[in-house]
Write a protein that holds these residues in place. Structure first.
Motif, PDB file in Angstrom:
ATOM      1  N   GLU A  97       0.840  -1.207   0.000  1.00 52.20           N
ATOM      2  CA  GLU A  97       0.000   0.000   0.000  1.00 52.20           C
ATOM      3  C   GLU A  97       0.874   1.257   0.000  1.00 52.20           C
ATOM      4  O   GLU A  97       0.611   2.212  -0.744  1.00 52.20           O
ATOM      5  CB  GLU A  97      -0.930   0.006   1.211  1.00 52.20           C
ATOM      6  N   ASP A 102       1.073   4.266  -2.919  1.00 49.75           N
ATOM      7  CA  ASP A 102       0.905   5.685  -2.578  1.00 49.75           C
ATOM      8  C   ASP A 102       2.128   6.489  -3.019  1.00 49.75           C
ATOM      9  O   ASP A 102       1.999   7.626  -3.493  1.00 49.75           O
ATOM     10  CB  ASP A 102       0.701   5.852  -1.070  1.00 49.75           C
ATOM     11  N   LYS A 112       2.121   6.989  -6.790  1.00 48.10           N
ATOM     12  CA  LYS A 112       1.113   8.001  -7.132  1.00 48.10           C
ATOM     13  C   LYS A 112       1.617   9.400  -6.803  1.00 48.10           C
ATOM     14  O   LYS A 112       1.381  10.342  -7.566  1.00 48.10           O
ATOM     15  CB  LYS A 112      -0.176   7.707  -6.364  1.00 48.10           C
ATOM     16  N   TYR A 113       2.332   9.536  -5.696  1.00 45.91           N
ATOM     17  CA  TYR A 113       2.884  10.837  -5.293  1.00 45.91           C
ATOM     18  C   TYR A 113       3.847  11.370  -6.344  1.00 45.91           C
ATOM     19  O   TYR A 113       3.731  12.526  -6.784  1.00 45.91           O
ATOM     20  CB  TYR A 113       3.582  10.681  -3.946  1.00 45.91           C
ATOM     21  N   ASN A 121       3.339  14.738   1.569  1.00 46.72           N
ATOM     22  CA  ASN A 121       3.576  13.480   0.861  1.00 46.72           C
ATOM     23  C   ASN A 121       5.048  13.101   0.882  1.00 46.72           C
ATOM     24  O   ASN A 121       5.401  11.917   1.005  1.00 46.72           O
ATOM     25  CB  ASN A 121       3.095  13.603  -0.587  1.00 46.72           C
TER      26      ASN A 121
END
Length: 205
Positions: A139, A143, A146-147, A186
């Motif tokens: 996971e 993430d 995607k960041y 992020n």
């Protein structure tokens, strides 16, 4: 046992991916830091160019130099183009980081999918004193991918300005800083992730 071999394969892939992200995020931070002065310089040049175009030199003490305004405008326009070119070079570096992270995360997901049927749910969710669960790490990696993907896209779009759109260029510095602020949490999550997997990365199988 088949499950042990499957888990080992996934863990090895995870470690390779975290090693890559550790290296790439340092490259990313250096490049973003180098972009700041260039974006600021670009905004300043646009402001100077706007001022140059608004002033009528013939009505000032500089009127005795009839070609001065054109020469100054040409010099400023050339500086804008050069700075945009340097920023585009930096974006190429960011693109390579994004692509490298995306490739590695994709590789991990592929390895996991190949071995998923051999891994029980308990095994995928199990946490230990030196390792987060496989599910957690997968996971986090998605993430992270995607960041980098979203940040690269938004910065790339921000720099899609034309040299003659001076008002847009003049505002670039503020827009760039807003992106820095937007993505700062992020970036911290990426660093927290690498800290959380530090013992896992050092562990020997």
């Amino acid at each position: 046992m088949p499950e042990d071999a499957a888990l080992l394969s996934v863990q090895q892939s995870l470690r390779r991916c975290f090693d890559t992200i550790d290296q790439q995020q340092e490259e990313w931070k250096r490049t973003i830091l180098a972009c700041g002065p260039l974006v600021s310089s670009l905004s300043n040049l646009a402001e100077q160019l706007q001022s140059c175009q608004k002033v009528t030199f013939s009505k000032t003490p500089l009127g005795g130099f009839p070609d001065l305004q054109d020469r100054l405008r040409y010099k400023l326009e050339a500086a804008v183009d050069l700075t945009l070119e340097k920023l585009n070079d930096k974006m190429c570096v960011l693109q390579k980081v994004r692509d490298s992270v995306s490739h590695q995360v994709g590789s991990v997901l592929y390895v996991y999918e190949v071995n998923a049927e051999k891994l029980s749910l308990d095994t995928s969710l199990e946490r230990t004193s030196h390792s987060p669960s496989v599910a957690d790490m997968l996971e986090w990696l998605q993430d992270t991918e995607k960041y980098y993907r979203n940040q690269y896209l938004q910065r790339k779009l921000l720099l899609q300005v034309q040299g003659n759109h001076l008002s847009d260029i003049k505002n670039l510095s503020h827009s760039w800083e807003r992106l820095d602020d937007k993505f700062a949490p992020n970036q911290q999550l990426v660093e927290d992730m690498l800290l959380n997997v530090s013992l896992f990365r050092e562990a020997t199988d």
